[in-house]
Write an enzyme that holds these catalytic residues in place. Structure first.
Site, PDB file in Angstrom:
ATOM      1  CG  HIS A 109       7.486   4.791   0.728  1.00  0.00           C
ATOM      2  ND1 HIS A 109       7.222   5.891   1.523  1.00  0.00           N
ATOM      3  CD2 HIS A 109       7.579   3.744   1.582  1.00  0.00           C
ATOM      4  CE1 HIS A 109       7.176   5.516   2.795  1.00  0.00           C
ATOM      5  NE2 HIS A 109       7.388   4.202   2.855  1.00  0.00           N
TER       6      HIS A 109
ATOM      7  CG  HIS B 167      -0.087   0.166   2.507  1.00  0.00           C
ATOM      8  ND1 HIS B 167       0.479  -0.926   3.149  1.00  0.00           N
ATOM      9  CD2 HIS B 167       0.300   1.261   3.206  1.00  0.00           C
ATOM     10  CE1 HIS B 167       1.157  -0.500   4.202  1.00  0.00           C
ATOM     11  NE2 HIS B 167       1.083   0.821   4.264  1.00  0.00           N
TER      12      HIS B 167
END
Length: 187
Positions: free
Chosen positions: A127, A42
């Site tokens: 990220h 995620h």
């Protein structure tokens, strides 16, 4: 240690499958100790920590009332690390700048602070965490990362579909449990 919660941009299943294959290649070449389960991939938007039920409910209600975000494309195009240069603690995959992601993150962040959460104030560095804790019996180097970056020649592209409130279940795998989803509607 209590149960932690966070809001994140969920990766669609097809992107998770591609990332799983990519991580298989990276695992052979980059000896990190713990690799993230593919279902746990995620992009964190707001880490809430050990959240009280009242604040959590307030953030959900506010987002439900105000949610008007559309889907948007993302392109994962490079690898990076956080931590010491010779022994990093995080291996991550990053994407090219996307204004829609920043807009969604700013909305979620604002709602969470309005609901009483004390959030990190560091600049947003979106990220996807892939692995934790360098385990090589040799020092890590940037050159090694550049040589093994599968995204350099073939970026991963996908359509962002939803933001999710996740609950962390320590000791389970996958460890993130979807509590509430906020779909990103078509363009």
């Amino acid at each position: 240690m209590g149960t932690h919660y966070f809001y994140a941009l969920a990766l669609p299943n097809n992107a998770k499958k591609q990332m799983e294959r990519t991580c298989g290649f990276l695992r052979e070449n980059l000896p990190f100790n713990r690799w993230v389960h593919p279902d746990d991939l995620h992009i964190t938007l707001a880490f809430l920590g050990d959240a009280g039920e009242d604040k959590l409910s307030d953030s959900i209600l506010r987002l439900e009332k105000e949610w008007r975000h559309r889907s948007f494309p993302l392109e994962i195009g490079h690898l990076g690390v956080f931590g010491k240069s010779d022994s990093p603690r995080i291996l991550w995959a990053g994407h090219n700048p996307e204004p829609c992601l920043s807009e969604v993150r700013n909305h979620v962040y604002s709602v969470c602070t309005d609901s009483g959460f004390k959030l990190e104030t560091r600049p947003f560095k979106p990220h996807v965490t892939l692995a934790r804790k360098w385990g090589g019996d040799f020092p890590f180097s940037r050159e090694l990362l550049e040589q093994k970056d599968p995204f350099a020649d073939s970026p991963l592209m996908f359509e962002a579909e939803k933001v999710v409130l996740y609950k962390t279940n320590l000791g389970k795998e996958p460890k993130y449990e979807e509590m509430k989803a906020f779909p990103l509607t078509g363009r």
